[in-house]
Design a protein around this motif. Structure first.
Motif, PDB file in Angstrom:
ATOM      1  N   GLY A 243      15.170  39.823  35.643  1.00 29.46           N
ATOM      2  CA  GLY A 243      15.937  39.844  36.637  1.00 29.46           C
ATOM      3  C   GLY A 243      17.001  38.879  36.598  1.00 29.46           C
ATOM      4  O   GLY A 243      17.130  38.055  35.785  1.00 29.46           O
ATOM      5  N   ASN A 244      17.670  38.512  37.620  1.00 34.54           N
ATOM      6  CA  ASN A 244      18.826  37.581  38.025  1.00 34.54           C
ATOM      7  C   ASN A 244      18.712  36.895  39.314  1.00 34.54           C
ATOM      8  O   ASN A 244      18.403  37.612  40.211  1.00 34.54           O
ATOM      9  N   ILE A 245      19.191  35.637  39.383  1.00 33.73           N
ATOM     10  CA  ILE A 245      19.045  34.949  40.442  1.00 33.73           C
ATOM     11  C   ILE A 245      20.471  34.442  40.562  1.00 33.73           C
ATOM     12  O   ILE A 245      21.117  33.768  39.518  1.00 33.73           O
ATOM     13  N   TYR A 246      21.117  34.646  41.876  1.00 37.59           N
ATOM     14  CA  TYR A 246      22.615  34.242  42.003  1.00 37.59           C
ATOM     15  C   TYR A 246      22.340  33.009  43.020  1.00 37.59           C
ATOM     16  O   TYR A 246      22.227  33.249  43.971  1.00 37.59           O
ATOM     17  N   GLY A 247      22.759  32.031  42.615  1.00 34.89           N
ATOM     18  CA  GLY A 247      22.989  30.583  43.512  1.00 34.89           C
ATOM     19  C   GLY A 247      23.836  30.453  44.410  1.00 34.89           C
ATOM     20  O   GLY A 247      24.947  31.322  44.283  1.00 34.89           O
ATOM     21  N   ALA A 248      23.541  29.910  45.628  1.00 32.30           N
ATOM     22  CA  ALA A 248      24.471  29.632  46.788  1.00 32.30           C
ATOM     23  C   ALA A 248      25.796  28.999  46.083  1.00 32.30           C
ATOM     24  O   ALA A 248      26.763  29.010  46.874  1.00 32.30           O
ATOM     25  N   ASP A 249      25.750  28.067  45.135  1.00 30.18           N
ATOM     26  CA  ASP A 249      26.925  27.437  44.245  1.00 30.18           C
ATOM     27  C   ASP A 249      27.568  28.375  43.263  1.00 30.18           C
ATOM     28  O   ASP A 249      28.412  27.720  42.958  1.00 30.18           O
ATOM     29  N   GLY A 250      27.039  29.542  43.136  1.00 30.87           N
ATOM     30  CA  GLY A 250      27.830  30.379  42.580  1.00 30.87           C
ATOM     31  C   GLY A 250      27.265  30.585  41.093  1.00 30.87           C
ATOM     32  O   GLY A 250      27.836  31.217  40.003  1.00 30.87           O
TER      33      GLY A 250
ATOM     34  N   SER B 231      21.636  32.907  47.029  1.00 31.72           N
ATOM     35  CA  SER B 231      22.497  33.683  47.719  1.00 31.72           C
ATOM     36  C   SER B 231      21.787  35.283  47.804  1.00 31.72           C
ATOM     37  O   SER B 231      21.648  35.691  48.961  1.00 31.72           O
ATOM     38  N   ASN B 232      21.360  35.567  46.624  1.00 28.77           N
ATOM     39  CA  ASN B 232      20.627  36.743  46.518  1.00 28.77           C
ATOM     40  C   ASN B 232      19.950  36.691  45.102  1.00 28.77           C
ATOM     41  O   ASN B 232      20.351  36.015  43.856  1.00 28.77           O
ATOM     42  N   PHE B 233      19.138  37.844  44.864  1.00 29.00           N
ATOM     43  CA  PHE B 233      18.310  37.777  43.472  1.00 29.00           C
ATOM     44  C   PHE B 233      18.088  39.219  43.334  1.00 29.00           C
ATOM     45  O   PHE B 233      17.817  39.956  44.375  1.00 29.00           O
ATOM     46  N   GLU B 234      17.770  39.727  42.165  1.00 29.68           N
ATOM     47  CA  GLU B 234      17.582  41.209  41.770  1.00 29.68           C
ATOM     48  C   GLU B 234      16.435  41.082  40.845  1.00 29.68           C
ATOM     49  O   GLU B 234      16.510  40.227  39.705  1.00 29.68           O
ATOM     50  N   ILE B 235      15.687  41.935  40.644  1.00 27.38           N
ATOM     51  CA  ILE B 235      14.494  42.246  39.806  1.00 27.38           C
ATOM     52  C   ILE B 235      14.481  43.694  39.465  1.00 27.38           C
ATOM     53  O   ILE B 235      14.788  44.737  40.157  1.00 27.38           O
ATOM     54  N   TYR B 236      13.729  43.902  38.078  1.00 26.25           N
ATOM     55  CA  TYR B 236      13.507  45.211  37.721  1.00 26.25           C
ATOM     56  C   TYR B 236      11.978  45.206  37.864  1.00 26.25           C
ATOM     57  O   TYR B 236      11.345  44.577  37.115  1.00 26.25           O
ATOM     58  N   ASP B 237      11.510  46.030  38.975  1.00 30.40           N
ATOM     59  CA  ASP B 237      10.016  46.049  39.139  1.00 30.40           C
ATOM     60  C   ASP B 237       9.280  47.106  38.301  1.00 30.40           C
ATOM     61  O   ASP B 237       9.535  48.342  38.441  1.00 30.40           O
TER      62      ASP B 237
ATOM     63  N   ARG C  37      15.284  46.111  42.524  1.00 31.36           N
ATOM     64  CA  ARG C  37      15.003  45.724  43.884  1.00 31.36           C
ATOM     65  C   ARG C  37      16.050  44.538  44.091  1.00 31.36           C
ATOM     66  O   ARG C  37      15.906  43.648  43.242  1.00 31.36           O
ATOM     67  N   THR C  38      16.723  44.480  45.133  1.00 32.38           N
ATOM     68  CA  THR C  38      17.571  43.397  45.509  1.00 32.38           C
ATOM     69  C   THR C  38      17.034  42.540  46.865  1.00 32.38           C
ATOM     70  O   THR C  38      16.736  43.359  47.668  1.00 32.38           O
ATOM     71  N   PHE C  39      17.346  41.248  46.737  1.00 38.70           N
ATOM     72  CA  PHE C  39      16.737  40.440  47.931  1.00 38.70           C
ATOM     73  C   PHE C  39      17.957  39.620  48.217  1.00 38.70           C
ATOM     74  O   PHE C  39      18.573  39.105  47.256  1.00 38.70           O
ATOM     75  N   TYR C  40      18.367  39.476  49.450  1.00 38.13           N
ATOM     76  CA  TYR C  40      19.351  38.517  49.841  1.00 38.13           C
ATOM     77  C   TYR C  40      18.705  37.449  50.743  1.00 38.13           C
ATOM     78  O   TYR C  40      17.769  37.590  51.494  1.00 38.13           O
ATOM     79  N   SER C  41      19.240  36.331  50.713  1.00 39.61           N
ATOM     80  CA  SER C  41      18.934  35.178  51.488  1.00 39.61           C
ATOM     81  C   SER C  41      19.811  35.274  52.850  1.00 39.61           C
ATOM     82  O   SER C  41      21.101  35.047  52.775  1.00 39.61           O
ATOM     83  N   LEU C  42      19.162  35.428  54.162  1.00 38.33           N
ATOM     84  CA  LEU C  42      19.996  35.722  55.379  1.00 38.33           C
ATOM     85  C   LEU C  42      19.336  34.668  56.503  1.00 38.33           C
ATOM     86  O   LEU C  42      18.220  34.623  56.494  1.00 38.33           O
ATOM     87  N   PRO C  43      20.118  34.196  57.253  1.00 38.17           N
ATOM     88  CA  PRO C  43      19.645  33.461  58.510  1.00 38.17           C
ATOM     89  C   PRO C  43      18.709  34.259  59.384  1.00 38.17           C
ATOM     90  O   PRO C  43      19.315  35.307  59.946  1.00 38.17           O
TER      91      PRO C  43
ATOM     92  N   GLU D 169      14.369  42.112  51.325  1.00 40.14           N
ATOM     93  CA  GLU D 169      14.729  42.895  50.599  1.00 40.14           C
ATOM     94  C   GLU D 169      15.584  44.189  51.165  1.00 40.14           C
ATOM     95  O   GLU D 169      15.309  44.480  52.320  1.00 40.14           O
ATOM     96  N   VAL D 170      16.761  44.469  50.555  1.00 40.10           N
ATOM     97  CA  VAL D 170      17.773  45.221  51.127  1.00 40.10           C
ATOM     98  C   VAL D 170      17.292  46.652  50.696  1.00 40.10           C
ATOM     99  O   VAL D 170      17.267  47.122  49.335  1.00 40.10           O
ATOM    100  N   LEU D 171      16.775  47.740  51.314  1.00 41.56           N
ATOM    101  CA  LEU D 171      16.569  49.035  50.926  1.00 41.56           C
ATOM    102  C   LEU D 171      17.685  50.041  50.868  1.00 41.56           C
ATOM    103  O   LEU D 171      17.668  50.795  49.765  1.00 41.56           O
ATOM    104  N   THR D 172      18.547  49.930  51.926  1.00 37.53           N
ATOM    105  CA  THR D 172      19.662  50.750  51.815  1.00 37.53           C
ATOM    106  C   THR D 172      20.840  50.106  52.842  1.00 37.53           C
ATOM    107  O   THR D 172      20.184  49.552  53.720  1.00 37.53           O
ATOM    108  N   GLN D 173      21.976  50.340  52.440  1.00 39.88           N
ATOM    109  CA  GLN D 173      23.028  49.802  53.464  1.00 39.88           C
ATOM    110  C   GLN D 173      24.165  50.781  53.479  1.00 39.88           C
ATOM    111  O   GLN D 173      24.524  51.450  52.529  1.00 39.88           O
ATOM    112  N   GLY D 174      24.843  50.818  54.565  1.00 35.61           N
ATOM    113  CA  GLY D 174      26.104  51.513  54.679  1.00 35.61           C
ATOM    114  C   GLY D 174      26.914  50.696  55.299  1.00 35.61           C
ATOM    115  O   GLY D 174      26.970  49.373  55.716  1.00 35.61           O
ATOM    116  N   ASP D 175      28.044  51.339  55.927  1.00 29.22           N
ATOM    117  CA  ASP D 175      29.094  50.444  56.729  1.00 29.22           C
ATOM    118  C   ASP D 175      28.758  50.113  58.138  1.00 29.22           C
ATOM    119  O   ASP D 175      29.039  49.169  58.720  1.00 29.22           O
ATOM    120  N   ASP D 176      27.753  51.088  58.630  1.00 31.76           N
ATOM    121  CA  ASP D 176      27.283  50.585  59.918  1.00 31.76           C
ATOM    122  C   ASP D 176      26.004  49.803  60.244  1.00 31.76           C
ATOM    123  O   ASP D 176      25.849  48.791  61.072  1.00 31.76           O
TER     124      ASP D 176
END
Length: 216
Positions: free
Chosen positions: A36-43, A75-81, A88-94, A108-115
């Motif tokens: 997978g990949n990890i995306y740091g808060a610093d870019g 910021s977020n990370f993604e893995i191939y499970d 699967r994608t995970f976000y860091s949220l307060p 973990e973000v399962l699904t997302q839309g505009d609302d």
């Protein structure tokens, strides 16, 4: 070494390899390394083998060495499970887990839309059912209850709506409070597809369907 002995050793090797493979599969997703990949808060972006720990909100990267990052650094990370298949994608949220103050944690973000977005946090819970001498993991394509000897994989679900993360209490009435405006359509969709309001795969399909309705 006789031919018979060579065959016996080869057979035993296959049996041992098979047993190791089975035992490796009898682990929960958070207990194994994933590509997978990890995306740091610093870019910065890091690629390699990843293991996550949602209890402590940590993620580890194994490349030339092992480094440990907290949700505050990511910021977020993604893995191939490979256990369940798919990215699967995970976000860091307060969020405030204990009701005191908000701090970055992984969802973990399962699904997302505009609302609305459907989030979850998995955990390993105690399971009283016996699953055999070595344990066995039961699974289905939509992540039904996964179990091993003495333990099972469980989830807490959350909805992200109007800029807020709110925990879902798995009550059908509350689900309609989140997915507003389409009660009849959602009720028909659930009955037609025999979906439950408290199962991971079903809840994902229901929320994704609501987001499609909400585009119109």
């Amino acid at each position: 070494m006789t031919t018979t002995m060579k065959k016996a050793i080869f057979t035993l090797s296959l049996v041992f390899f098979g047993l190791v493979t089975v035992m490796a599969q009898n682990q929960f997703p958070s207990q194994v390394w994933h590509k997978g990949n990890i995306y740091g808060a610093d870019g910065q972006t890091f690629s390699g083998l990843i293991k996550y720990d949602l209890d402590n909100n940590l993620v580890q990267l194994k490349s030339e060495s092992i480094i440990t990052l907290t949700a505050s650094n990511v910021s977020n990370f993604e893995i191939y499970d490979e256990i369940f298949g798919g990215v699967r994608t995970f976000y860091s949220l307060p969020f405030s887990l204990n009701g005191d103050y908000e701090t970055p944690i992984f969802f973990e973000v399962l699904t997302q839309g505009d609302d609305i977005a459907l989030l979850c946090r998995e955990y390993i819970a105690t399971d009283s059912r016996s699953m055999g001498a070595y344990g066995a993991m039961g699974m289905n394509p939509f992540w039904g209850p996964q179990t091993m000897t003495g333990y099972r994989l469980a989830f807490n679900y959350y909805f992200f709506k109007n800029g807020r993360i709110q925990k879902y209490n798995l009550k059908k009435k509350e689900l309609y409070n989140y997915l507003t405006g389409y009660d009849d359509e959602i009720d028909l969709f659930m009955r037609k597809n025999r979906l439950e309001h408290d199962k991971r795969g079903d809840l994902l399909r229901i929320t994704a369907y609501y987001n499609e309705l909400n585009k119109n």
